[in-house]
Design a protein around this motif. Structure first.
Motif, short mmCIF file in Angstrom:
data_model
loop_
_atom_site.label_atom_id
_atom_site.label_comp_id
_atom_site.label_asym_id
_atom_site.label_seq_id
_atom_site.Cartn_x
_atom_site.Cartn_y
_atom_site.Cartn_z
N ARG A 1 0.86 -1.25 0.03
CA ARG A 1 -0.14 0.09 0.08
C ARG A 1 1.01 1.17 -0.12
N ALA A 2 2.04 1.21 0.71
CA ALA A 2 2.77 2.40 0.72
C ALA A 2 3.35 2.74 -0.57
N GLY A 3 3.69 1.67 -1.37
CA GLY A 3 4.05 2.05 -2.64
C GLY A 3 3.15 2.79 -3.50
N ASP A 4 1.83 2.50 -3.38
CA ASP A 4 0.73 3.12 -3.89
C ASP A 4 0.65 4.45 -3.79
N ILE A 5 0.94 4.79 -2.53
CA ILE A 5 0.70 6.14 -1.95
C ILE A 5 2.02 6.85 -2.42
N VAL A 6 3.09 6.65 -2.62
CA VAL A 6 4.22 7.45 -2.88
C VAL A 6 4.42 7.52 -4.40
N THR A 7 4.05 6.58 -5.27
CA THR A 7 4.51 6.46 -6.44
C THR A 7 3.87 7.39 -7.37
N PRO A 8 2.61 8.06 -7.02
CA PRO A 8 2.04 8.97 -7.96
C PRO A 8 2.68 10.47 -7.69
N HIS A 9 3.47 10.55 -6.70
CA HIS A 9 4.29 11.71 -6.24
C HIS A 9 5.55 11.82 -6.48
N GLY A 10 6.07 10.73 -7.29
CA GLY A 10 7.54 10.53 -7.94
C GLY A 10 8.40 10.23 -6.56
N LEU A 11 7.99 9.61 -5.52
CA LEU A 11 8.76 9.26 -4.52
C LEU A 11 9.16 7.66 -4.56
N VAL A 12 10.36 7.49 -3.82
CA VAL A 12 10.64 6.00 -3.73
C VAL A 12 11.13 5.92 -2.26
N LEU A 13 10.20 4.78 -1.85
CA LEU A 13 10.70 4.25 -0.46
C LEU A 13 11.72 3.18 -0.55
N VAL A 14 12.61 3.25 0.53
CA VAL A 14 13.71 2.20 0.55
C VAL A 14 13.55 1.38 1.68
N MET A 15 13.75 0.13 1.70
CA MET A 15 13.66 -0.71 2.69
C MET A 15 15.51 -0.99 2.91
N GLU A 16 15.86 -0.96 4.17
CA GLU A 16 17.18 -1.19 4.65
C GLU A 16 17.52 -2.39 5.73
N PRO A 17 17.81 -3.57 4.82
CA PRO A 17 18.26 -4.56 5.51
C PRO A 17 19.34 -4.28 6.65
N LEU A 18 19.38 -4.81 7.67
CA LEU A 18 20.44 -4.82 8.44
C LEU A 18 21.02 -6.01 9.10
N ASN A 19 22.36 -6.04 9.43
CA ASN A 19 22.95 -7.25 9.88
C ASN A 19 22.33 -7.57 11.44
N THR A 20 22.50 -8.76 11.53
CA THR A 20 21.98 -9.23 13.01
C THR A 20 23.21 -9.75 13.65
N ARG A 21 24.39 -9.96 12.94
CA ARG A 21 25.41 -10.33 13.53
C ARG A 21 26.34 -9.27 14.56
N THR A 22 26.05 -8.17 14.25
CA THR A 22 26.83 -7.18 14.91
C THR A 22 26.17 -6.06 15.56
N ASN A 23 24.95 -5.53 14.85
CA ASN A 23 24.60 -4.36 15.33
C ASN A 23 22.88 -4.60 15.63
N HIS A 24 22.14 -5.53 14.85
CA HIS A 24 20.45 -5.46 14.97
C HIS A 24 20.07 -6.69 15.12
N PRO A 25 20.46 -7.61 16.30
CA PRO A 25 19.84 -8.97 16.28
C PRO A 25 18.31 -8.56 16.43
N GLY A 26 17.73 -9.94 15.57
CA GLY A 26 16.39 -9.91 15.83
C GLY A 26 15.47 -9.05 14.63
N VAL A 27 16.10 -8.31 13.88
CA VAL A 27 15.47 -7.81 12.76
C VAL A 27 14.93 -8.88 11.73
N LEU A 28 13.90 -8.23 11.00
CA LEU A 28 13.57 -9.32 9.96
C LEU A 28 14.17 -9.29 8.70
N MET A 29 14.57 -8.33 8.23
CA MET A 29 15.20 -8.12 6.64
C MET A 29 16.71 -8.02 6.97
N ARG A 30 17.48 -9.18 6.61
CA ARG A 30 18.74 -9.19 7.09
C ARG A 30 19.74 -9.03 5.86
#
Length: 138
Positions: A1-30
């Motif tokens: 749904r977020a893509g549908d909201i921002v695309t007509p305005h020429g915006l792009v959302l970026v998702m940032e995968p984060l490492n779980t080994r050093t800094n961010h244990p337990g995040v979903l996107m690694r």
């Protein structure tokens, strides 16, 4: 749904995968590859992946093959060396090779400098500038 909201305005959302080994244990996107799978599933020009090379180096390594595989869904790139998340040349990542790879693909986007300096004050700023000049002398 977020893509549908921002695309007509020429915006792009970026998702940032984060490492779980050093800094961010337990995040979903690694990994960038996991972000790629989500972006492909969403199938929106308004949703892409933030390729943070510091996190990817820690989590998976194999940076250039990963970038190559996921290129169509990468919307933004961040540099930061590992270990230490400092400027290029302070760790194990070969940013010169990555810069040449990006040039070969005619990358016109922004490269975020999401890292600290290995030295404080003016000497650190001078070392930072020298590091970026070394990886892309043109």
């Amino acid at each position: 749904r977020a893509g549908d909201i921002v695309t007509p305005h020429g915006l792009v959302l970026v998702m940032e995968p984060l490492n779980t080994r050093t800094n961010h244990p337990g995040v979903l996107m690694r990994t960038i590859s996991e972000g790629y799978a989500v972006a492909r599933g969403v199938n929106s020009p308004g949703v892409k992946v933030l390729a943070d090379l510091y996190h990817e180096q820690i989590q998976s390594g194999d940076l250039i093959p990963t970038l190559d595989l996921c290129w169509s869904e990468i919307g933004y790139i961040q540099f930061g060396d590992n270990p230490g998340r400092k400027e290029p040349g302070t760790g194990e990542v070969n940013f010169g090779t990555i810069a040449r790879w990006l040039k070969a693909r005619d990358y016109q986007g922004v490269i975020g400098m999401e890292h600290g300096n290995s030295l404080a004050g003016r000497p650190g700023e001078e070392k930072l500038l020298a590091a970026y000049r070394a990886i892309d002398p043109a």
